[in-house]
Design a protein around this motif. Structure first.
Motif, PDB file in Angstrom:
ATOM      1  N   VAL A  33       0.846  -1.191   0.000  1.00  0.00           N
ATOM      2  CA  VAL A  33       0.000   0.000   0.000  1.00  0.00           C
ATOM      3  C   VAL A  33       0.884   1.244   0.000  1.00  0.00           C
ATOM      4  O   VAL A  33       1.754   1.386   0.862  1.00  0.00           O
ATOM      5  CB  VAL A  33      -0.923   0.021   1.226  1.00  0.00           C
ATOM      6  CG1 VAL A  33      -1.673   1.343   1.317  1.00  0.00           C
ATOM      7  CG2 VAL A  33      -1.902  -1.147   1.172  1.00  0.00           C
ATOM      8  N   ASP A  35      -0.841   4.374  -1.070  1.00  0.00           N
ATOM      9  CA  ASP A  35      -1.827   5.457  -1.125  1.00  0.00           C
ATOM     10  C   ASP A  35      -2.910   5.209  -0.088  1.00  0.00           C
ATOM     11  O   ASP A  35      -3.404   4.081   0.042  1.00  0.00           O
ATOM     12  CB  ASP A  35      -2.458   5.544  -2.516  1.00  0.00           C
ATOM     13  CG  ASP A  35      -1.427   5.770  -3.605  1.00  0.00           C
ATOM     14  OD1 ASP A  35      -1.068   6.929  -3.838  1.00  0.00           O
ATOM     15  OD2 ASP A  35      -0.977   4.774  -4.200  1.00  0.00           O
ATOM     16  N   PHE A  37      -6.690   6.364   1.158  1.00  0.00           N
ATOM     17  CA  PHE A  37      -7.910   7.030   0.720  1.00  0.00           C
ATOM     18  C   PHE A  37      -8.740   7.429   1.931  1.00  0.00           C
ATOM     19  O   PHE A  37      -8.759   6.721   2.940  1.00  0.00           O
ATOM     20  CB  PHE A  37      -8.724   6.098  -0.181  1.00  0.00           C
ATOM     21  CG  PHE A  37      -7.993   5.666  -1.417  1.00  0.00           C
ATOM     22  CD1 PHE A  37      -8.074   6.414  -2.580  1.00  0.00           C
ATOM     23  CD2 PHE A  37      -7.208   4.516  -1.416  1.00  0.00           C
ATOM     24  CE1 PHE A  37      -7.395   6.020  -3.721  1.00  0.00           C
ATOM     25  CE2 PHE A  37      -6.521   4.117  -2.550  1.00  0.00           C
ATOM     26  CZ  PHE A  37      -6.612   4.869  -3.712  1.00  0.00           C
ATOM     27  N   ALA A  72     -10.887   2.931  -2.904  1.00  0.00           N
ATOM     28  CA  ALA A  72     -10.072   1.976  -2.168  1.00  0.00           C
ATOM     29  C   ALA A  72     -10.382   0.540  -2.586  1.00  0.00           C
ATOM     30  O   ALA A  72      -9.481  -0.304  -2.686  1.00  0.00           O
ATOM     31  CB  ALA A  72     -10.299   2.152  -0.669  1.00  0.00           C
ATOM     32  N   ASP A  73     -11.642   0.252  -2.842  1.00  0.00           N
ATOM     33  CA  ASP A  73     -12.040  -1.071  -3.319  1.00  0.00           C
ATOM     34  C   ASP A  73     -11.294  -1.421  -4.605  1.00  0.00           C
ATOM     35  O   ASP A  73     -10.710  -2.513  -4.739  1.00  0.00           O
ATOM     36  CB  ASP A  73     -13.550  -1.079  -3.536  1.00  0.00           C
ATOM     37  CG  ASP A  73     -14.090  -2.341  -4.181  1.00  0.00           C
ATOM     38  OD1 ASP A  73     -13.622  -2.708  -5.282  1.00  0.00           O
ATOM     39  OD2 ASP A  73     -15.011  -2.958  -3.619  1.00  0.00           O
ATOM     40  N   TYR A  75      -8.549  -0.097  -5.799  1.00  0.00           N
ATOM     41  CA  TYR A  75      -7.112  -0.172  -5.494  1.00  0.00           C
ATOM     42  C   TYR A  75      -6.768  -1.532  -4.872  1.00  0.00           C
ATOM     43  O   TYR A  75      -5.769  -2.166  -5.233  1.00  0.00           O
ATOM     44  CB  TYR A  75      -6.774   0.957  -4.521  1.00  0.00           C
ATOM     45  CG  TYR A  75      -5.315   1.184  -4.216  1.00  0.00           C
ATOM     46  CD1 TYR A  75      -4.599   2.169  -4.895  1.00  0.00           C
ATOM     47  CD2 TYR A  75      -4.667   0.482  -3.212  1.00  0.00           C
ATOM     48  CE1 TYR A  75      -3.270   2.429  -4.586  1.00  0.00           C
ATOM     49  CE2 TYR A  75      -3.345   0.729  -2.891  1.00  0.00           C
ATOM     50  CZ  TYR A  75      -2.647   1.710  -3.579  1.00  0.00           C
ATOM     51  OH  TYR A  75      -1.332   1.964  -3.268  1.00  0.00           O
ATOM     52  N   ALA A  76      -7.615  -1.990  -3.965  1.00  0.00           N
ATOM     53  CA  ALA A  76      -7.386  -3.268  -3.290  1.00  0.00           C
ATOM     54  C   ALA A  76      -7.376  -4.433  -4.267  1.00  0.00           C
ATOM     55  O   ALA A  76      -6.628  -5.401  -4.094  1.00  0.00           O
ATOM     56  CB  ALA A  76      -8.462  -3.495  -2.229  1.00  0.00           C
ATOM     57  N   ARG A  79      -3.714  -4.141  -5.831  1.00  0.00           N
ATOM     58  CA  ARG A  79      -2.561  -4.224  -4.939  1.00  0.00           C
ATOM     59  C   ARG A  79      -2.649  -5.354  -3.906  1.00  0.00           C
ATOM     60  O   ARG A  79      -1.652  -5.712  -3.305  1.00  0.00           O
ATOM     61  CB  ARG A  79      -2.377  -2.895  -4.200  1.00  0.00           C
ATOM     62  CG  ARG A  79      -1.964  -1.725  -5.081  1.00  0.00           C
ATOM     63  CD  ARG A  79      -0.517  -1.855  -5.542  1.00  0.00           C
ATOM     64  NE  ARG A  79      -0.094  -0.678  -6.291  1.00  0.00           N
ATOM     65  CZ  ARG A  79       0.527   0.375  -5.752  1.00  0.00           C
ATOM     66  NH1 ARG A  79       0.795   0.412  -4.455  1.00  0.00           N
ATOM     67  NH2 ARG A  79       0.867   1.400  -6.517  1.00  0.00           N
ATOM     68  N   ALA A  82      -5.990  -2.313   0.405  1.00  0.00           N
ATOM     69  CA  ALA A  82      -6.179  -0.866   0.344  1.00  0.00           C
ATOM     70  C   ALA A  82      -6.657  -0.397   1.698  1.00  0.00           C
ATOM     71  O   ALA A  82      -7.189  -1.181   2.493  1.00  0.00           O
ATOM     72  CB  ALA A  82      -7.181  -0.475  -0.742  1.00  0.00           C
ATOM     73  N   LEU A 109     -10.209  -4.513   1.679  1.00  0.00           N
ATOM     74  CA  LEU A 109     -10.207  -3.114   2.078  1.00  0.00           C
ATOM     75  C   LEU A 109     -10.124  -3.037   3.606  1.00  0.00           C
ATOM     76  O   LEU A 109     -10.977  -3.591   4.300  1.00  0.00           O
ATOM     77  CB  LEU A 109     -11.487  -2.446   1.573  1.00  0.00           C
ATOM     78  CG  LEU A 109     -11.643  -0.929   1.681  1.00  0.00           C
ATOM     79  CD1 LEU A 109     -12.750  -0.460   0.744  1.00  0.00           C
ATOM     80  CD2 LEU A 109     -11.990  -0.490   3.101  1.00  0.00           C
ATOM     81  N   GLY A 433      -8.944   4.629  -7.889  1.00  0.00           N
ATOM     82  CA  GLY A 433      -8.204   3.544  -7.260  1.00  0.00           C
ATOM     83  C   GLY A 433      -7.418   2.706  -8.253  1.00  0.00           C
ATOM     84  O   GLY A 433      -6.250   2.385  -8.028  1.00  0.00           O
ATOM     85  N   ALA A 437      -3.327   2.534  -8.432  1.00  0.00           N
ATOM     86  CA  ALA A 437      -2.751   1.216  -8.149  1.00  0.00           C
ATOM     87  C   ALA A 437      -1.871   0.720  -9.279  1.00  0.00           C
ATOM     88  O   ALA A 437      -0.891   0.003  -9.045  1.00  0.00           O
ATOM     89  CB  ALA A 437      -3.868   0.210  -7.875  1.00  0.00           C
TER      90      ALA A 437
END
Length: 565
Positions: A33, A35, A37, A72-73, A75-76, A79, A82, A109, A433, A437
């Motif tokens: 991680v 970033d 949010f 964030a969802d 991004y998760a 990655r 998130a 998340l 996100g 990511a």
């Protein structure tokens, strides 16, 4: 496992103690991680100040918590973890819809909530952001319904609790929740555990039992098929699946939630699968299989064509996030990466023939009169022709998703949406996100006007972050998917008209530009221009008839109506 697991454990400081915020930041960096949010609020300010001292973490503030949660969802999903940071009560409840979506869609998340000081909680003080009843557990109990683990941090167990929530989210690929009292955010705790990475392991006996039985089932299988779901993507196992399928010569079909996990030209890829809702032969292929393996699937109504799929039997192997087994019985704790490796070994000994993909007819290039009013059919044909390889195509719930779901994808395309939770407005913040990511892929968003009105303010955050997506707005003056399902003339399916071409520059400044199109020729030209311009956020407003729908929505409506009896 993903490349993130190969990083050495980071050491945030040479001292023996760190603040709670620094400890949390170090664990987040170890998990990949970079970033954070969220939205600031007085109960999380000490935590945010502490996280700001952690080198390598960047704050991404959003106009509201729901948009931050959707970002964030997404991004998760890329990655493997998130973080969403909100304040207590008002902030976390604004984000709870996003938390529920992450639970439904298997997105890891971590929701971190800055909460009131311990003294206020112990005294039952009537402070703001509460229900003024002296009870401080309402919201953490709500979060407990949606997460794999919920922790309220204490000084004595702070490091253990942080490790618990991070490990749970990454292991299960589901949300977790951590409440950090304001007076503990900067408290000093032992940094020693940071010397060791957080790891999870399968039960060796359970893994052996699964591998032995699945090997028995597959050794003489003549027509095995792997049905692949969203968990393969959530664990970053797409390349492992592609290698496995190529070596084993086994047929693979993907659920709509896993579109793009296997490249469309892969020799084992037989197509997307949603029971008989998709007319592409996969339902027949799965029905004729002698062994069907469910790999990270979720058998919801839309993903199974409203139950028109082949249902798992008592001997059907399944691979889930933290267990594997047969039918409805798990052999025990088996993590998905280990189960997939076991499946690979089992297929290596198979004596049956290799899958030979049927030849696919070359579709004639659709011709749409340039001056003809724009239609759904023309929209998807023109987008398919213009979409470059190596993009991330995000489609919001409604006509956008079900149009994109039937559209052929270029090679190396990530496809994202929310087919399970189906909360409209998700995909616009998801661009933020996804783009942060993985900055190597340009996000491309397709969204309806009704959905976009939910979360459009996130365009400002997207532009401020330096992202330059292409946004295709399907402007049909309301909720056309609902019109297709029931009461097409009902006023509740209409939305107010917006001047999108004025709104976009108001939100993005000189980083974005907008154009409005009404014909096939105008859309073709606008898409070509948008994909050529990689420096701006390009917003294309496509005017469509309110009753025009993609063909897959017609099939969806028929099956949904039949399912109601």
């Amino acid at each position: 496992m993903t490349a993130l697991d190969e990083r050495p454990a980071s050491r945030p400081t040479t001292t023996t103690t760190v603040s709670v915020a620094e400890y949390l930041g170090a664990r987040l960096l170890q998990a990949g991680v970079t970033d954070l949010f969220g939205v600031p609020g007085d109960f999380n300010l000490d935590l945010l100040d502490g996280l700001a001292t952690v080198e390598g973490l960047a704050w991404v503030g959003s106009p509201n918590e729901l948009g931050a949660g959707y970002a964030a969802d997404a991004y998760a999903r890329v990655r493997g973890l998130a973080v969403l940071v909100t304040t207590y009560g008002v902030g976390e409840l604004s984000a709870i819809n996003a938390l529920a979506g992450a639970a439904a869609e298997d997105a890891p998340l971590l929701h971190v909530v800055g909460s009131p000081r311990r003294a206020a909680v112990e005294a039952g003080a009537l402070v703001h952001h509460t229900l003024a009843d002296g009870e401080f557990g309402h919201f953490s109990r709500a979060a407990a319904e949606l997460t794999v683990v919920t922790e309220t941090l204490t000084l004595e167990r702070a490091a253990e609790q942080i490790d618990t929530v991070v490990l749970a989210a990454t292991t299960h690929r589901r949300p977790a929740y951590l409440s950090v009292p304001q007076d503990l955010a900067l408290a000093r705790i032992d940094a020693g555990p940071l010397e060791h990475r957080l790891t999870a392991a399968s039960d060796p006996a359970a893994l052996h039992a699964f591998e032995s039985r699945v090997t028995e089932l597959l050794v003489d299988a003549q027509r095995p098929v792997l049905v692949v779901g969203q968990l393969v993507a959530r664990f970053g196992l797409g390349a492992d699946l592609a290698d496995l399928a190529a070596r084993a010569g086994v047929a693979v079909v993907t659920q709509l939630s896993a579109r793009g996990v296997l490249d469309p030209e892969h020799p084992s890829f037989a197509g997307d699968h949603a029971g008989t809702m998709l007319d592409n032969g996969t339902a027949e292929l799965v029905a004729a299989a002698d062994v069907v393996v469910q790999v990270g699937t979720l058998l919801t109504s839309e993903l199974t064509g409203f139950g028109s799929h082949r249902r798992p039997g008592a001997d059907t192997p399944f691979l889930a996030a933290t267990e594997a087994g047969f039918g409805a019985t798990a052999t025990g704790r088996v993590l998905l990466p280990d189960a997939l490796a076991a499946l690979d070994r089992a297929l290596a000994g198979r004596r049956g023939p290799r899958f030979v993909r049927a030849g696919r007819p070359v579709a004639a290039t659709p011709v749409h009169a340039p001056d003809a009013p724009l239609t759904q059919a023309a929209t998807w044909d023109l987008l398919a022709a213009a979409l470059p390889e190596h993009t991330a195509l995000l489609a919001d719930t409604g006509t956008a998703y079900w149009g994109a779901a039937a559209m052929p994808l270029p090679a190396d395309t990530v496809f994202g949406g929310q087919p399970v939770w189906s909360s409209i407005g998700y995909a616009l913040p998801a661009v933020l996100g996804q783009g942060l990511a993985d900055r190597t892929r340009r996000p491309v968003l397709v969204i309806g006007d009704g959905a976009a009105q939910m979360t459009v303010q996130e365009l400002s955050t997207i532009a401020a972050a330096g992202l330059a997506p292409v946004v295709l707005l399907l402007d049909n003056r309301g909720y056309t998917i609902e019109r297709a399902l029931q009461s097409p003339r009902a006023s509740y399916n209409d939305v107010a008209a917006w001047d999108w071409c004025a709104l976009v520059p108001a939100l993005t400044g000189d980083r974005g530009r907008a154009v409005s199109v009404r014909t096939a020729g105008e859309l073709s030209a606008a898409l070509a221009d948008a994909f050529a311009d990689t420096t701006h956020l390009v917003f294309v407003q496509a005017h469509l008839d309110a009753d025009d729908t993609p063909p897959l929505i017609d099939a969806l409506a028929r099956l949904a109506t039949a399912a109601k009896g």
